[in-house]
Design a protein around this motif. Structure first.
Motif, PDB file in Angstrom:
ATOM      1  N   GLU A   4       0.834  -1.206   0.000  1.00 51.19           N
ATOM      2  CA  GLU A   4       0.000   0.000   0.000  1.00 51.19           C
ATOM      3  C   GLU A   4       0.867   1.254   0.000  1.00 51.19           C
ATOM      4  O   GLU A   4       0.593   2.207  -0.736  1.00 51.19           O
ATOM      5  CB  GLU A   4      -0.915   0.002   1.222  1.00 51.19           C
ATOM      6  N   GLU A   5       1.927   1.257   0.798  1.00 50.29           N
ATOM      7  CA  GLU A   5       2.844   2.402   0.822  1.00 50.29           C
ATOM      8  C   GLU A   5       3.559   2.538  -0.514  1.00 50.29           C
ATOM      9  O   GLU A   5       3.729   3.657  -1.029  1.00 50.29           O
ATOM     10  CB  GLU A   5       3.859   2.225   1.954  1.00 50.29           C
ATOM     11  N   PHE A   6       3.973   1.396  -1.063  1.00 55.62           N
ATOM     12  CA  PHE A   6       4.617   1.417  -2.383  1.00 55.62           C
ATOM     13  C   PHE A   6       3.679   2.001  -3.429  1.00 55.62           C
ATOM     14  O   PHE A   6       4.075   2.844  -4.237  1.00 55.62           O
ATOM     15  CB  PHE A   6       5.030  -0.001  -2.792  1.00 55.62           C
ATOM     16  N   GLN A   7       2.423   1.573  -3.415  1.00 55.01           N
ATOM     17  CA  GLN A   7       1.474   2.044  -4.418  1.00 55.01           C
ATOM     18  C   GLN A   7       1.216   3.543  -4.290  1.00 55.01           C
ATOM     19  O   GLN A   7       1.113   4.253  -5.298  1.00 55.01           O
ATOM     20  CB  GLN A   7       0.153   1.290  -4.301  1.00 55.01           C
ATOM     21  N   ASP A   8       1.114   4.044  -3.077  1.00 55.10           N
ATOM     22  CA  ASP A   8       0.903   5.488  -2.884  1.00 55.10           C
ATOM     23  C   ASP A   8       2.081   6.279  -3.442  1.00 55.10           C
ATOM     24  O   ASP A   8       1.884   7.295  -4.130  1.00 55.10           O
ATOM     25  CB  ASP A   8       0.731   5.800  -1.390  1.00 55.10           C
ATOM     26  N   LYS A   9       3.290   5.816  -3.142  1.00 56.04           N
ATOM     27  CA  LYS A   9       4.486   6.491  -3.656  1.00 56.04           C
ATOM     28  C   LYS A   9       4.555   6.376  -5.174  1.00 56.04           C
ATOM     29  O   LYS A   9       4.874   7.346  -5.879  1.00 56.04           O
ATOM     30  CB  LYS A   9       5.735   5.875  -3.017  1.00 56.04           C
ATOM     31  N   TRP A  10       4.232   5.192  -5.691  1.00 52.02           N
ATOM     32  CA  TRP A  10       4.253   4.947  -7.130  1.00 52.02           C
ATOM     33  C   TRP A  10       3.247   5.856  -7.846  1.00 52.02           C
ATOM     34  O   TRP A  10       3.547   6.426  -8.907  1.00 52.02           O
ATOM     35  CB  TRP A  10       3.932   3.475  -7.389  1.00 52.02           C
ATOM     36  N   THR A  11       2.053   6.009  -7.267  1.00 46.22           N
ATOM     37  CA  THR A  11       1.019   6.847  -7.868  1.00 46.22           C
ATOM     38  C   THR A  11       1.449   8.313  -7.882  1.00 46.22           C
ATOM     39  O   THR A  11       1.215   9.027  -8.868  1.00 46.22           O
ATOM     40  CB  THR A  11      -0.310   6.694  -7.106  1.00 46.22           C
TER      41      THR A  11
END
Length: 235
Positions: A4-11
Motif C-alpha cells: 500500500e505504501e509502495f502504491q501510494d508512492k508509485w502513484t
C-alpha cells in the motif's frame, strides 16, 4: 515498505510524469518536443513495469492478498479482473478517446488541417490495433479459463484442505500465482504494444487519458468508501 505504501508512492510519481506529459502536449510542437514526449512515455511504461515487478513479489509471498487488495477501494476491487484491470479496457479507452478528439475537430479535418492527435489514427494503425485487440481477447479468454480450472481444482481438493494437507494447498497457490503472473504480463504487453503503434503525440495523449481514468476511479472510489464509512452508526 508495505505494498500500500509502495502504491501510494508509485502513484505520486506517476502523477508527476503525467503532469510533465500534459505540459509538453500543451505547448506548440517541435522535433524536440516529440523526443521529449517519447522519453516521458517510455518513462511511464518503465514505471508500470516497476509496479508489476513489485506486485509479482507480493504475489509470490501471498497471492491471495492480491485478490483481497485491501489497498484498493471497493469500486476498484469491483472492476478487477484476475487481481487487476482487464487488458482489453485499453482498447475501449483508446477508441473512446480517439472518437472524442475526432469529433472535436472534424471541421478542421474537412478543411485539411491536421493536429496529429489520437483523433487522426491512420488506416494502418487502426488495422494493427484491431489485430492486437483480437489477440488480446483470445489471451484474456485463455487466462479466464485457467482461473476457472484453478477454481475447479480447489473444489476437488476440498477434502485435502480440510484434512490439513499443506502440500496440496501450496501446489494450488502456486498455480494461482502463475495465473496472476500471466494476467499481469498480458496487461503490460498490451499497453507496451499499443504505445509502440502510436506517434509520440498520440502515445502521450493515450497515456494521459489512461492515467487520468485510473486517478479518477481511485478518487471516486475512496470518496465513496469514506461516505459509506461516515454513514455507519455505531451501536
Amino acid at each position: 515498505m508495505s505494498f500500500e505504501e509502495f502504491q501510494d508512492k508509485w502513484t505520486d510519481q506517476l502523477r508527476k510524469i503525467v503532469d510533465q506529459l500534459t505540459a509538453t502536449l500543451a505547448r506548440p510542437k517541435s522535433a524536440d518536443d516529440n523526443r521529449q514526449l517519447r522519453h516521458l512515455v517510455d518513462k511511464v511504461v518503465t514505471h508500470y513495469t516497476d509496479y508489476y515487478d513489485e506486485k509479482t513479489a507480493v504475489g509470490r509471498s501471498d497471492v491471495l492478498l492480491l485478490f483481497a487488495a485491501p489497498w484498493a477501494s471497493a469500486l476498484e476491487r469491483s472492476l478487477h479482473w484476475v487481481a487487476g484491470f482487464r487488458p482489453t479496457t485499453i482498447f475501449h479507452l483508446m477508441y473512446t478517446e480517439s472518437s472524442i478528439r475526432f469529433e472535436s475537430h472534424v471541421a478542421d479535418i474537412l478543411r485539411g488541417r491536421r493536429t496529429g492527435d489520437l483523433g487522426e489514427l491512420n488506416p494502418a494503425q487502426l488495422g494493427r490495433v484491431s489485430e492486437l485487440q483480437c489477440q488480446t481477447v483470445k489471451e484474456e479468454n485463455e487466462i479466464g479459463d485457467a482461473l476457472g480450472g484453478w477454481q475447479e481444482a480447489v473444489a476437488r481438493a476440498e477434502p485435502e484442505w480440510a484434512g490439513g494437507r499443506p502440500d496440496a494447498v501450496e501446489r494450488l497457490l502456486e498455480r494461482l500465482v502463475e495465473v496472476v503472473a500471466k494476467a499481469d504480463e498480458l496487461r503490460m504487453k498490451t499497453m507496451r504494444l499499443v504505445v509502440e503503434m502510436l506517434t509520440p503525440q498520440q502515445a502521450a495523449e493515450f497515456i494521459v487519458a489512461m492515467a487520468e481514468l485510473q486517478f479518477g476511479i481511485r478518487a471516486w472510489g475512496l470518496h465513496h468508501d469514506r461516505e459509506r464509512g461516515a454513514g455507519k452508526v455505531c451501536c
